[in-house]
Motif scaffolding. Structure first.
Motif, short mmCIF file in Angstrom:
data_model
loop_
_atom_site.label_atom_id
_atom_site.label_comp_id
_atom_site.label_asym_id
_atom_site.label_seq_id
_atom_site.Cartn_x
_atom_site.Cartn_y
_atom_site.Cartn_z
N TYR A 33 0.98 -1.31 -0.08
CA TYR A 33 -0.06 0.17 0.27
C TYR A 33 0.80 1.16 -0.14
CZ TYR A 33 -3.46 -3.63 1.13
OH TYR A 33 -4.21 -4.57 1.22
N THR A 34 1.94 1.39 0.74
CA THR A 34 2.74 2.61 0.67
C THR A 34 3.33 3.01 -0.76
OG1 THR A 34 3.58 1.98 2.87
CG2 THR A 34 4.78 3.60 1.71
N PRO A 35 2.96 4.09 -1.13
CA PRO A 35 3.20 4.71 -2.51
C PRO A 35 4.83 4.43 -2.52
CG PRO A 35 1.71 6.11 -1.46
CD PRO A 35 2.06 5.13 -0.49
N MET A 36 5.31 4.27 -3.72
CA MET A 36 6.63 4.37 -4.16
C MET A 36 7.54 5.36 -3.93
SD MET A 36 7.12 1.78 -7.62
CE MET A 36 6.71 -0.31 -7.46
N PHE A 47 17.56 9.25 5.42
CA PHE A 47 18.62 8.49 5.24
C PHE A 47 19.68 9.29 4.18
CE2 PHE A 47 15.40 5.65 6.47
CZ PHE A 47 15.96 4.99 7.47
N SER A 48 19.32 10.51 3.86
CA SER A 48 20.31 11.45 2.99
C SER A 48 20.80 10.71 1.83
CB SER A 48 21.58 11.65 3.87
OG SER A 48 21.13 12.31 5.05
N LYS A 49 19.76 9.79 1.20
CA LYS A 49 20.09 9.07 -0.09
C LYS A 49 19.73 10.20 -1.49
CE LYS A 49 21.11 5.00 1.91
NZ LYS A 49 22.32 4.71 2.10
N SER A 50 20.55 10.04 -2.38
CA SER A 50 20.52 10.54 -3.54
C SER A 50 19.08 10.11 -4.29
CB SER A 50 21.55 10.74 -4.72
OG SER A 50 21.50 9.25 -5.03
N ARG A 51 18.32 10.91 -4.97
CA ARG A 51 17.28 10.49 -5.53
C ARG A 51 17.10 9.18 -6.29
NH1 ARG A 51 12.56 12.75 -7.58
NH2 ARG A 51 12.71 13.98 -5.50
N GLU A 52 18.35 8.74 -7.14
CA GLU A 52 18.64 7.75 -7.89
C GLU A 52 18.93 6.47 -6.97
OE1 GLU A 52 21.64 8.39 -10.92
OE2 GLU A 52 22.21 6.38 -10.89
N GLU A 53 19.79 6.60 -5.79
CA GLU A 53 19.98 5.77 -4.77
C GLU A 53 18.75 5.26 -4.05
OE1 GLU A 53 23.49 5.29 -1.53
OE2 GLU A 53 22.95 7.20 -2.04
N ALA A 54 17.90 6.18 -3.67
CA ALA A 54 16.81 6.31 -2.90
C ALA A 54 15.69 5.16 -3.78
CB ALA A 54 16.10 7.35 -2.64
N ASN A 55 15.72 5.52 -5.31
CA ASN A 55 15.13 4.77 -6.20
C ASN A 55 15.47 3.36 -6.24
OD1 ASN A 55 12.54 5.50 -7.68
ND2 ASN A 55 13.64 4.76 -9.40
N THR A 56 16.58 2.92 -6.26
CA THR A 56 17.20 1.63 -6.44
C THR A 56 16.68 0.86 -5.33
OG1 THR A 56 18.97 2.43 -7.65
CG2 THR A 56 19.31 0.60 -6.83
N HIS A 63 10.65 -5.45 -4.89
CA HIS A 63 11.12 -6.91 -5.21
C HIS A 63 11.44 -8.04 -4.36
CE1 HIS A 63 11.26 -4.58 -9.15
NE2 HIS A 63 10.25 -5.35 -9.25
N HIS A 64 12.32 -7.71 -3.37
CA HIS A 64 12.76 -8.50 -2.48
C HIS A 64 12.12 -8.62 -1.22
CE1 HIS A 64 15.87 -7.99 -5.78
NE2 HIS A 64 16.05 -9.30 -5.44
N GLY A 65 11.22 -7.78 -0.85
CA GLY A 65 10.76 -7.86 0.45
C GLY A 65 11.16 -6.87 1.61
N VAL A 66 12.82 -6.70 1.37
CA VAL A 66 13.38 -6.14 2.62
C VAL A 66 14.62 -5.57 1.82
CG1 VAL A 66 14.36 -8.05 3.16
CG2 VAL A 66 14.24 -6.17 5.02
N GLY A 67 14.96 -4.40 2.71
CA GLY A 67 16.30 -3.65 1.88
C GLY A 67 17.23 -2.92 2.92
N GLU A 68 18.11 -2.63 2.84
CA GLU A 68 19.07 -1.70 3.84
C GLU A 68 18.87 -0.47 3.56
OE1 GLU A 68 22.79 -3.67 5.24
OE2 GLU A 68 23.65 -1.67 4.71
N CYS A 69 18.60 0.57 4.44
CA CYS A 69 18.80 1.89 4.30
C CYS A 69 20.14 2.47 4.98
CB CYS A 69 17.73 2.50 5.12
SG CYS A 69 16.02 1.93 4.84
N GLY A 70 20.62 1.72 5.87
CA GLY A 70 22.06 2.36 6.41
C GLY A 70 22.27 1.57 7.47
N VAL A 71 23.59 1.70 7.96
CA VAL A 71 24.14 0.89 9.31
C VAL A 71 24.70 1.99 10.27
CG1 VAL A 71 26.22 -0.44 9.99
CG2 VAL A 71 24.89 -0.82 7.69
#
Ligand code: TYC
Length: 102
Positions: A33-36, A47-56, A63-71
């Motif tokens: 439900y959360t919009p992309m 998380f101070s990501k660039s637009r491109e990095e954030a999109n990736t 697609h994978h269900g989970v992903g890392e934003c930072g450490v």
């Protein structure tokens, strides 16, 4: 002169004082439900990501269900999770953000 009187000594042992802090991954979880665009905005804003990095990262989570934003160290990771969860709730999106020890 040590505490045992004359002729005694105090031996102070020193440990090499370099300690690595425990590190924690901050993860975003997918939902239907959360919009992309909202997820991309969260990654830019908190998380101070660039637009491109954030999109990736957003597409990886999608697609994978989970992903890392930072450490981060514990306190910083906890703050990020709280900020994202509060922001998602405020906008009434079910987006979930969690942390896990590395
Ligand atoms: N799956 C969502 C959609 O299709 C997008 C999304 C991506 C949601 C990442 C959460 O952490 C997330 N609108």
């Amino acid at each position: 002169r040590g505490p045992g009187g004359p002729g005694t000594a105090v031996i102070t042992r020193t440990k090499p004082q370099v300690k690595r802090p425990n590190l924690y991954r901050v993860l975003l979880l997918n939902d239907d439900y959360t919009p992309m665009d909202f997820v991309v905005h969260v990654l830019e804003r908190f998380f101070s990501k660039s637009r491109e990095e954030a999109n990736t990262i957003m597409l990886h989570v999608h697609h994978h269900g989970v992903g890392e934003c930072g450490v981060y160290t514990y306190e910083v990771a906890e703050t990020k999770v709280t900020q994202v969860m509060d922001f998602a709730r405020k906008h009434q999106h079910p987006l979930q953000c969690v942390m896990e020890k590395k």
